[in-house]
Design an enzyme around this catalytic site. Structure first.
Site, mmCIF file in Angstrom:
data_model
loop_
_atom_site.group_PDB
_atom_site.id
_atom_site.type_symbol
_atom_site.label_atom_id
_atom_site.label_comp_id
_atom_site.label_asym_id
_atom_site.label_seq_id
_atom_site.Cartn_x
_atom_site.Cartn_y
_atom_site.Cartn_z
ATOM 1 N N PHE A 1 0.853 -1.188 0.000
ATOM 2 C CA PHE A 1 0.000 0.000 0.000
ATOM 3 C C PHE A 1 0.895 1.246 0.000
ATOM 4 C CE2 PHE A 1 -2.795 3.157 2.018
ATOM 5 C CZ PHE A 1 -3.957 2.974 1.282
ATOM 6 N N ASP B 1 1.750 -4.978 8.711
ATOM 7 C CA ASP B 1 0.596 -4.095 8.586
ATOM 8 C C ASP B 1 -0.638 -4.986 8.450
ATOM 9 O OD1 ASP B 1 -1.439 -2.381 7.769
ATOM 10 O OD2 ASP B 1 -0.059 -1.036 6.735
ATOM 11 N N TYR C 1 -10.978 1.289 10.852
ATOM 12 C CA TYR C 1 -12.200 1.574 10.080
ATOM 13 C C TYR C 1 -12.513 0.560 8.987
ATOM 14 C CZ TYR C 1 -8.554 3.804 7.234
ATOM 15 O OH TYR C 1 -7.407 4.058 6.543
ATOM 16 N N LYS C 2 -11.664 -0.465 8.823
ATOM 17 C CA LYS C 2 -11.927 -1.454 7.768
ATOM 18 C C LYS C 2 -12.738 -2.607 8.370
ATOM 19 C CE LYS C 2 -8.072 0.190 5.048
ATOM 20 N NZ LYS C 2 -6.624 0.093 4.745
ATOM 21 N N ARG D 1 -12.524 -4.046 -7.091
ATOM 22 C CA ARG D 1 -12.213 -4.695 -5.814
ATOM 23 C C ARG D 1 -13.504 -4.918 -5.024
ATOM 24 N NH1 ARG D 1 -8.394 -2.219 -1.117
ATOM 25 N NH2 ARG D 1 -10.176 -0.821 -0.991
HETATM 26 C C1 PLP Z 1 -5.963 1.289 4.546
HETATM 27 C C2 PLP Z 1 -4.489 1.126 4.710
HETATM 28 C C3 PLP Z 1 -3.739 2.110 5.369
HETATM 29 C C4 PLP Z 1 -4.414 3.387 5.787
HETATM 30 O O1 PLP Z 1 -3.607 4.258 6.482
HETATM 31 P P1 PLP Z 1 -4.266 5.569 7.125
HETATM 32 O O2 PLP Z 1 -3.163 6.205 7.840
HETATM 33 O O3 PLP Z 1 -5.387 5.104 7.990
HETATM 34 O O4 PLP Z 1 -4.827 6.389 6.015
HETATM 35 C C5 PLP Z 1 -2.389 1.871 5.578
HETATM 36 N N1 PLP Z 1 -1.805 0.728 5.149
HETATM 37 C C6 PLP Z 1 -2.512 -0.231 4.496
HETATM 38 C C7 PLP Z 1 -1.835 -1.467 4.042
HETATM 39 C C8 PLP Z 1 -3.863 -0.046 4.243
HETATM 40 O O5 PLP Z 1 -4.557 -0.966 3.579
#
Ligand code: PLP
Length: 411
Positions: free
Chosen positions: A125, A196, A221-222, A370
């Site tokens: 990501f 992560d 939030y996921k 997705r």
């Molecule tokens: C959704 C996601 C994030 C989000 O990071 P934020 O700081 O909450 O915006 C980070 N890393 C991964 C792998 C994600 O899927």
């Protein structure tokens, strides 16, 4: 060929079916984006209103003690720790995933002072890669982010790697790494392992303590359904807690915040990974999502997730052949998380056409449709309906309507 009636029968026998009513889901929507923003737990709106109207409006500053606001972040952190199979007192809620990555990566580099490489995966990501790049530039000591393909990771673990930073389930493809095996490989070369868990927590079984993971971050939030912009979490293996030093030394990470000493002394244990005052209203919402996740048996979530992702892939192949769709999510159960990603040249307008019909997934550049699978509230028959909508959009060419071409800020 499978029929919609057979799927409705599966729903009638689904042991997780009772969890659907714990969420607010709008009528006429098939929600396949819980991996980006989880649905709202029914309890959350009332809980946030109660915290605002009673604890904030009436209790005012007294609520930090009287309503236990000061204990919210550690309490929810312990709950998430249980969910991810971490040792007690090793997980806390704080900041955003991006900020937590910065804190833990910087701390990891200080734990391996002779080494200069942060090893990651090319398709990780972007925020993970950006944070690593920014940290390396800030330090001005020759640190670098090295990215390789998933298959190349074990061979890339050389004596200069300080930390291996991987996302357990890939946001783009849904591919899942073997956490225990890669952590062991990193340790064998003297590197730390930072995971992560953004697309894993609440979605797949996790056993951080068993895998020997050193550090971890994840999203609220996921799949934890904590609400838009919910606070994130981080984990530090107890074996590192005495030695680790974080780059941000805020007052709530101090051993005695209310002594108001002029010099920083870190709190013992995981609270030192915090920074400043936590967002109480957001924490109240997050706890509602985390409580549901703890209540639902993970073995049932995983079994239904695997069944639903497999079903979705099968339906797409059976009902939408010849339209240029290519499934990129791994077929092997142990190698995928809880989403299905499908490549198509026209993925953007096709997804917009799906959303216009109430089938909500998302688009990931450059060409991926997705679909997140959230077993707590998703019915099998809804997957049939989603694939029917996709089939119709492809066979009629409905996606060619110019209104589906315009790009928007959030995809
Ligand atoms: C959704 C996601 C994030 C989000 O990071 P934020 O700081 O909450 O915006 C980070 N890393 C991964 C792998 C994600 O899927």
């Amino acid at each position: 060929m499978i029929t919609r009636d057979e799927l409705a029968a599966l729903d009638a026998a689904d042991p997780l079916a009772r969890f659907r009513e714990r969420f607010v889901l709008p009528d006429g929507i098939v929600y396949l984006d819980g991996n980006s923003l989880g649905a709202m737990p029914r309890a959350a709106a009332a809980r946030v209103a109660a915290v605002a109207e009673h604890e904030w409006a009436q209790g005012l500053i007294r609520s930090w003690n009287d309503a236990g606001w000061i204990d919210l972040a550690p309490r929810i952190g312990s709950k998430i720790g249980r969910l991810i199979g971490a040792a007690p007192d090793s997980t806390m809620v704080a900041d955003s995933t991006s900020v937590n990555l910065f804190k833990l990566l910087a701390a990891a580099l200080r734990l391996r002072p002779g080494r200069r490489v942060i090893l990651s995966e090319r398709g990780n990501f972007p925020t993970d890669l950006y944070i690593a790049q920014g940290l390396a530039a800030l330090l001005e000591q020759g640190h670098e982010l090295r990215t390789v393909t998933a298959a190349e990771i074990p061979a890339a673990l050389d004596g200069n790697v300080a930390v291996m930073m991987l996302t357990h389930v890939n946001y783009h493809t849904g591919a899942m790494h073997d956490m225990a095996a890669l952590t062991a490989a990193a340790h064998a070369r003297g590197a730390l392992a930072l995971w992560d868990l953004a697309h894993s927590a609440g979605a797949v079984p996790l056993a951080l303590a068993e895998a020997g993971a050193d550090l971890a971050v994840g999203c609220g939030y996921k799949f934890l359904n904590g609400g838009p912009g919910a606070p994130a979490f981080l984990h530090v293996n107890p074996a590192l807690q005495a030695e680790i030093r974080y780059p941000i030394t805020g007052w709530l990470a101090h051993a005695a915040p209310f002594a108001f000493e002029p010099g920083f002394r870190p709190a013992p244990g995981i609270p030192a990974a915090g920074v400043g005052t936590p967002p109480v209203l957001s924490l109240a919402a997050l706890e509602c999502g985390v409580d549901i996740a703890l209540e639902a048996p993970m073995a049932e979530i995983r079994a239904k997730s695997l069944a639903q992702t497999a079903l979705f892939m099968r339906l797409v192949e059976e009902r939408c052949p010849g339209h240029g769709l290519a499934i990129v999510t791994p077929r092997e159960d142990k190698s995928r998380g809880s989403q299905v990603s499908i490549r198509h040249e026209q993925a953007w307008p096709i997804m917009q056409a799906l959303i216009s019909r109430g089938v909500i997934g998302d688009f990931r550049a450059p060409d991926v449709l997705r679909f997140g699978i959230t077993p707590l509230y998703l019915r099998h028959a809804e997957l049939w309906d989603a694939v029917e909508a996709l089939r119709d959009i492809l066979t009629t060419g409905a996606w060619r309507d110019p209104r589906f071409a315009a790009r928007r800020a959030v995809t």
